[in-house]
Design an enzyme around this catalytic site. Structure first.
Site, PDB file in Angstrom:
ATOM      1  N   SER A 127      -7.765  -1.103  11.615  1.00 48.91           N
ATOM      2  CA  SER A 127      -8.639   0.073  11.680  1.00 48.91           C
ATOM      3  C   SER A 127      -9.525  -0.028  12.909  1.00 48.91           C
ATOM      4  CB  SER A 127      -9.523   0.144  10.429  1.00 48.91           C
ATOM      5  OG  SER A 127     -10.516   1.141  10.557  1.00 48.91           O
TER       6      SER A 127
ATOM      7  N   GLY B  44       0.816  -1.214   0.000  1.00 43.74           N
ATOM      8  CA  GLY B  44       0.000   0.000   0.000  1.00 43.74           C
ATOM      9  C   GLY B  44       0.843   1.255   0.000  1.00 43.74           C
ATOM     10  N   ALA B  45       1.992   1.216  -0.693  1.00 44.66           N
ATOM     11  CA  ALA B  45       2.969   2.302  -0.584  1.00 44.66           C
ATOM     12  C   ALA B  45       2.994   3.244  -1.776  1.00 44.66           C
ATOM     13  CB  ALA B  45       4.363   1.701  -0.396  1.00 44.66           C
TER      14      ALA B  45
ATOM     15  N   ALA C  15     -13.908  -7.003   7.183  1.00 43.78           N
ATOM     16  CA  ALA C  15     -12.557  -7.378   6.759  1.00 43.78           C
ATOM     17  C   ALA C  15     -11.525  -7.030   7.817  1.00 43.78           C
ATOM     18  CB  ALA C  15     -12.220  -6.679   5.450  1.00 43.78           C
ATOM     19  N   LYS C  16     -11.638  -5.849   8.425  1.00 45.53           N
ATOM     20  CA  LYS C  16     -10.663  -5.443   9.433  1.00 45.53           C
ATOM     21  C   LYS C  16     -10.837  -6.220  10.739  1.00 45.53           C
ATOM     22  CE  LYS C  16      -8.266  -2.447   7.087  1.00 45.53           C
ATOM     23  NZ  LYS C  16      -6.859  -2.723   6.722  1.00 45.53           N
TER      24      LYS C  16
ATOM     25  N   TYR D 182     -15.875  -3.367   4.840  1.00 40.26           N
ATOM     26  CA  TYR D 182     -14.574  -2.931   5.358  1.00 40.26           C
ATOM     27  C   TYR D 182     -14.445  -3.291   6.836  1.00 40.26           C
ATOM     28  CZ  TYR D 182     -10.725   0.239   6.532  1.00 40.26           C
ATOM     29  OH  TYR D 182      -9.541   0.776   6.973  1.00 40.26           O
TER      30      TYR D 182
END
Length: 288
Positions: A162, A15-16, A178-179, A175
């Site tokens: 998150s 994710g960079a 998933a987290k 989301y």
């Protein structure tokens, strides 16, 4: 005593690729501390809605910036939802640098905001879980094998999770699910790897000033007749609920510097007795 000296270490950061991303900030910070860094994203140059980013060079530009600091770098385009791509990336890492010491999974995709489960397209559900949960598993599977190629003791894994993975978020359910899964995976993986000396932890931010919500911001800005810059500055972007009045005693959003400081600690010898932990990086948010 310990120092943040990562010379001789090799880090893989996902994710960079985006200019304002946590992943880019983490990769640059690790390079400043002496590590060689593999930077990865779904695209070599991630798409952007910010006019200021139109000339951004993506992963290739980050590699140049890292090399200016005296560290080595490698850019790899990788679709985390594809196991073969994750395997190929870890193999390329070891082939290039001979080892893997740190894995920081910073990639994430929150999907549409304000979408109820009953209205959610199945492809949205799948894409969000692939980017956040399945990708974390696939890449960890191969990263751990790479870490075991030499002495694994002292090696570290950090997941950027998150606060949505701790509390349910209406309208952003895929989301949140998933987290939640990432945190369960982190805790199980940490206990599996503890006997061989690999530490695994997670950081769960609330709101951090990055490009993560830009696409949603652009959609909402258009509806309100605002510019994207105005929307971002006002921080009036939907978080999946109808309220933006979050209770943050420290009185501000998080910054990428807040994240990088904590990542550096979690990768350092100072965290050797810390594993299977989820650290809430939320300014003292009182909603939990």
């Amino acid at each position: 005593m310990y120092e943040y000296d990562f010379k001789g270490k090799v880090a893989l950061v996902t994710g960079a690729g985006s200019k304002q991303s946590m992943g880019r900030a983490i990769a640059m910070d690790l390079a400043r501390l002496g590590a060689d860094v593999v930077v990865s994203d779904k695209y070599m140059i991630p798409p952007t809605v910010r006019e200021a980013n139109k000339d951004w060079g993506g992963l290739a530009e980050i590699v140049k910036d890292i090399e200016k600091l005296g560290s080595k770098a490698l850019a790899v385009e990788c679709e985390l939802g594809e196991p073969s791509a994750c395997e190929a990336m870890t193999e390329k890492t070891v082939k290039t640098f001979g080892r893997l010491d740190f894995f920081v999974n910073s990639a994430g995709y929150r999907g549409p905001s304000g979408l109820l489960f009953e209205d959610m397209d199945l492809e949205v559900w799948k894409s969000v879980l692939d980017a956040n949960l399945n990708g974390a598993f696939y890449l960890s599977k191969y990263a751990v094998k790479a870490m075991k190629k030499d002495d694994p003791k002292g090696k570290k894994i950090v997941f950027i999770a998150s606060q949505a993975g701790v509390e349910g978020v209406p309208g952003m359910g895929a989301y949140s699910v998933a987290k939640h899964g990432v945190l369960g995976f982190m805790k199980s993986l940490a206990r599996e790897l503890a006997p061989i000396g690999i530490n695994v932890n997670a950081i769960s931010p609330l709101t951090v000033e990055t490009n993560f919500r830009d696409k949603q911001a652009a959609l909402e800005a258009e509806k309100k007749g605002m510019s994207l810059d105005e929307m971002i500055k006002a921080d009036n972007i939907s978080r999946g609920t109808n309220s933006n009045n979050l209770n943050v005693p420290l009185g501000r959003n998080g910054t990428v510097e807040d994240v990088t400081a904590l990542v550096a600690f979690l990768l350092s010898p100072g965290s050797d007795y810390l594993t299977a932990q989820n650290i809430m990086l939320n300014g003292g948010n009182l909603s939990l």
